[in-house]
Design a protein around this motif. Structure first.
Motif, PDB file in Angstrom:
ATOM      1  N   CYS A  41      46.626  19.142  33.474  1.00 43.33           N
ATOM      2  CA  CYS A  41      45.423  19.259  32.652  1.00 43.33           C
ATOM      3  C   CYS A  41      44.733  20.414  31.683  1.00 43.33           C
ATOM      4  O   CYS A  41      44.546  19.932  30.878  1.00 43.33           O
ATOM      5  CB  CYS A  41      43.619  19.128  34.105  1.00 43.33           C
ATOM      6  SG  CYS A  41      42.447  19.498  33.651  1.00 43.33           S
ATOM      7  N   ILE A  42      45.197  21.371  32.244  1.00 48.12           N
ATOM      8  CA  ILE A  42      44.910  22.903  31.562  1.00 48.12           C
ATOM      9  C   ILE A  42      45.752  22.223  30.049  1.00 48.12           C
ATOM     10  O   ILE A  42      45.729  23.425  29.870  1.00 48.12           O
ATOM     11  CB  ILE A  42      44.893  23.678  32.324  1.00 48.12           C
ATOM     12  CG1 ILE A  42      44.097  23.562  33.697  1.00 48.12           C
ATOM     13  CG2 ILE A  42      44.653  24.855  31.604  1.00 48.12           C
ATOM     14  CD1 ILE A  42      42.940  22.922  33.137  1.00 48.12           C
ATOM     15  N   VAL A  43      47.255  22.118  30.741  1.00 47.04           N
ATOM     16  CA  VAL A  43      47.855  21.983  29.783  1.00 47.04           C
ATOM     17  C   VAL A  43      47.746  21.601  28.510  1.00 47.04           C
ATOM     18  O   VAL A  43      48.122  22.089  26.759  1.00 47.04           O
ATOM     19  CB  VAL A  43      49.323  21.934  30.112  1.00 47.04           C
ATOM     20  CG1 VAL A  43      50.701  21.915  28.750  1.00 47.04           C
ATOM     21  CG2 VAL A  43      50.610  22.973  31.184  1.00 47.04           C
ATOM     22  N   ASN A  44      47.339  20.691  28.731  1.00 43.31           N
ATOM     23  CA  ASN A  44      46.701  20.010  27.617  1.00 43.31           C
ATOM     24  C   ASN A  44      45.757  20.353  26.879  1.00 43.31           C
ATOM     25  O   ASN A  44      45.330  20.600  25.918  1.00 43.31           O
ATOM     26  CB  ASN A  44      46.323  18.008  27.985  1.00 43.31           C
ATOM     27  CG  ASN A  44      47.594  17.090  28.163  1.00 43.31           C
ATOM     28  OD1 ASN A  44      48.177  17.436  27.592  1.00 43.31           O
ATOM     29  ND2 ASN A  44      47.625  16.715  29.077  1.00 43.31           N
ATOM     30  N   ILE A  45      44.537  20.622  27.317  1.00 42.47           N
ATOM     31  CA  ILE A  45      43.457  21.168  27.200  1.00 42.47           C
ATOM     32  C   ILE A  45      43.779  22.233  26.690  1.00 42.47           C
ATOM     33  O   ILE A  45      42.866  22.086  25.160  1.00 42.47           O
ATOM     34  CB  ILE A  45      42.842  21.238  28.251  1.00 42.47           C
ATOM     35  CG1 ILE A  45      41.950  20.355  28.629  1.00 42.47           C
ATOM     36  CG2 ILE A  45      41.581  22.470  27.626  1.00 42.47           C
ATOM     37  CD1 ILE A  45      41.289  20.415  30.068  1.00 42.47           C
ATOM     38  N   SER A  46      45.193  23.216  26.870  1.00 39.53           N
ATOM     39  CA  SER A  46      45.520  25.113  25.959  1.00 39.53           C
ATOM     40  C   SER A  46      45.616  24.296  24.667  1.00 39.53           C
ATOM     41  O   SER A  46      45.540  24.448  23.298  1.00 39.53           O
ATOM     42  CB  SER A  46      46.734  24.855  26.405  1.00 39.53           C
ATOM     43  OG  SER A  46      45.855  25.915  28.022  1.00 39.53           O
ATOM     44  N   MET A  86      54.088  19.898  25.680  1.00 38.24           N
ATOM     45  CA  MET A  86      54.246  18.736  25.728  1.00 38.24           C
ATOM     46  C   MET A  86      51.567  20.032  24.977  1.00 38.24           C
ATOM     47  O   MET A  86      51.436  18.846  24.871  1.00 38.24           O
ATOM     48  CB  MET A  86      53.356  18.931  27.245  1.00 38.24           C
ATOM     49  CG  MET A  86      53.847  18.362  27.963  1.00 38.24           C
ATOM     50  SD  MET A  86      52.952  18.584  30.228  1.00 38.24           S
ATOM     51  CE  MET A  86      51.737  18.102  29.858  1.00 38.24           C
ATOM     52  N   ALA A  87      51.614  20.745  25.018  1.00 38.30           N
ATOM     53  CA  ALA A  87      50.933  21.559  24.259  1.00 38.30           C
ATOM     54  C   ALA A  87      50.696  21.312  23.072  1.00 38.30           C
ATOM     55  O   ALA A  87      49.861  21.229  22.451  1.00 38.30           O
ATOM     56  CB  ALA A  87      50.549  23.091  24.731  1.00 38.30           C
ATOM     57  N   ALA A  88      52.421  21.590  22.252  1.00 38.35           N
ATOM     58  CA  ALA A  88      52.458  21.595  20.859  1.00 38.35           C
ATOM     59  C   ALA A  88      51.878  19.624  20.822  1.00 38.35           C
ATOM     60  O   ALA A  88      51.675  19.675  19.387  1.00 38.35           O
ATOM     61  CB  ALA A  88      52.928  21.587  20.730  1.00 38.35           C
ATOM     62  N   ALA A  89      51.850  18.700  21.320  1.00 35.65           N
ATOM     63  CA  ALA A  89      52.400  17.530  21.064  1.00 35.65           C
ATOM     64  C   ALA A  89      50.898  17.425  21.711  1.00 35.65           C
ATOM     65  O   ALA A  89      50.298  16.365  20.222  1.00 35.65           O
ATOM     66  CB  ALA A  89      53.444  17.208  22.039  1.00 35.65           C
ATOM     67  N   ALA A  90      50.390  17.750  22.222  1.00 29.78           N
ATOM     68  CA  ALA A  90      48.986  17.235  22.014  1.00 29.78           C
ATOM     69  C   ALA A  90      47.969  17.563  20.966  1.00 29.78           C
ATOM     70  O   ALA A  90      47.264  16.873  20.349  1.00 29.78           O
ATOM     71  CB  ALA A  90      48.364  17.544  23.564  1.00 29.78           C
ATOM     72  N   VAL A 113      48.633  11.242  26.730  1.00 25.06           N
ATOM     73  CA  VAL A 113      49.860  10.361  27.336  1.00 25.06           C
ATOM     74  C   VAL A 113      50.834  10.696  26.113  1.00 25.06           C
ATOM     75  O   VAL A 113      52.137  10.769  27.051  1.00 25.06           O
ATOM     76  CB  VAL A 113      49.139   8.413  26.587  1.00 25.06           C
ATOM     77  CG1 VAL A 113      50.278   7.658  26.417  1.00 25.06           C
ATOM     78  CG2 VAL A 113      48.634   8.253  27.218  1.00 25.06           C
ATOM     79  N   ALA A 114      51.276  10.890  24.913  1.00 24.92           N
ATOM     80  CA  ALA A 114      52.185  11.646  24.055  1.00 24.92           C
ATOM     81  C   ALA A 114      52.889  12.833  24.992  1.00 24.92           C
ATOM     82  O   ALA A 114      54.031  13.325  25.168  1.00 24.92           O
ATOM     83  CB  ALA A 114      52.107  11.734  23.100  1.00 24.92           C
ATOM     84  N   ALA A 115      52.020  13.564  25.366  1.00 28.06           N
ATOM     85  CA  ALA A 115      51.902  15.035  26.105  1.00 28.06           C
ATOM     86  C   ALA A 115      52.714  14.606  27.756  1.00 28.06           C
ATOM     87  O   ALA A 115      53.935  15.195  27.323  1.00 28.06           O
ATOM     88  CB  ALA A 115      50.909  16.188  26.187  1.00 28.06           C
ATOM     89  N   GLU A 116      52.311  13.885  27.792  1.00 21.93           N
ATOM     90  CA  GLU A 116      52.795  13.295  29.348  1.00 21.93           C
ATOM     91  C   GLU A 116      54.099  13.007  29.058  1.00 21.93           C
ATOM     92  O   GLU A 116      55.038  12.890  30.200  1.00 21.93           O
ATOM     93  CB  GLU A 116      51.578  12.769  30.328  1.00 21.93           C
ATOM     94  CG  GLU A 116      50.305  13.007  30.528  1.00 21.93           C
ATOM     95  CD  GLU A 116      51.014  13.730  31.612  1.00 21.93           C
ATOM     96  OE1 GLU A 116      51.764  15.069  31.728  1.00 21.93           O
ATOM     97  OE2 GLU A 116      49.857  15.289  30.566  1.00 21.93           O
TER      98      GLU A 116
END
Length: 170
Positions: A41-46, A86-90, A113-116
């Protein structure tokens, strides 16, 4: 160092700590000695808040630290890479799609979804190589899929309901 850079570093450090805490808060073990957690959750938000470099650093380092603190040392280096990616992709997927799609919600969901997918495939490849068996690597897919769903849903919900309404500080 200018004020904007100091703010970005400060928010990065906070999100790194939040990622570590969210990762360690709930740990559900998987058959391949990994664990399902709330850190994604925080990885994507970052990624969405900080961009690809600072977001990757916050998400990757925070997640890797959680692995180290929790005794999953063998996972820490690969976690650093996977969560950073993941964070870069998000960030990148959202940036591209938000310009093409009418609403930002669809772009944010797709980016999460792409990040996951990166997380699921990254750990599958690592565990297949590490354990020397694709079948063993596949044992972690269900847990990683559950974590991916939890991470995508929670990150989009928290961003859309809370973070989007906070004035930008960086």
């Amino acid at each position: 160092m200018n004020d904007k850079k100091i703010k970005r570093l400060t928010v990065s450090a906070l999100l790194c700590a939040f990622t570590c805490i969210a990762t360690m808060l709930i740990r559900i073990p998987t058959p391949t000695k990994g664990y399902v957690n709330l850190g994604d959750c925080i990885v994507n938000i970052s990624g969405w808040l900080l961009g690809p470099a600072y977001g990757a650093a916050a998400g990757g380092v925070g997640s890797a630290l959680a692995d180290l603190f929790a005794g999953y040392t063998i996972y820490a280096p690969v976690t650093l890479v996977i969560k950073g990616a993941m964070a870069a992709a998000a960030f990148y997927v959202y940036s591209v799609l938000s310009r093409k799609l009418r609403g930002s919600l669809a772009a944010r969901i797709t980016a999460a979804v792409a990040a996951e997918v990166i997380m699921i495939l990254g750990y599958f490849v690592f565990e297949s190589v590490f354990y020397g068996s694709v079948a063993t690597g596949a044992l972690g897919l269900a847990g990683n899929l559950a974590q991916g769903i939890m991470g995508a849903v929670s990150s989009v919900a928290i961003y859309e309901i809370v973070i989007k309404r906070i004035p930008k500080i960086i």
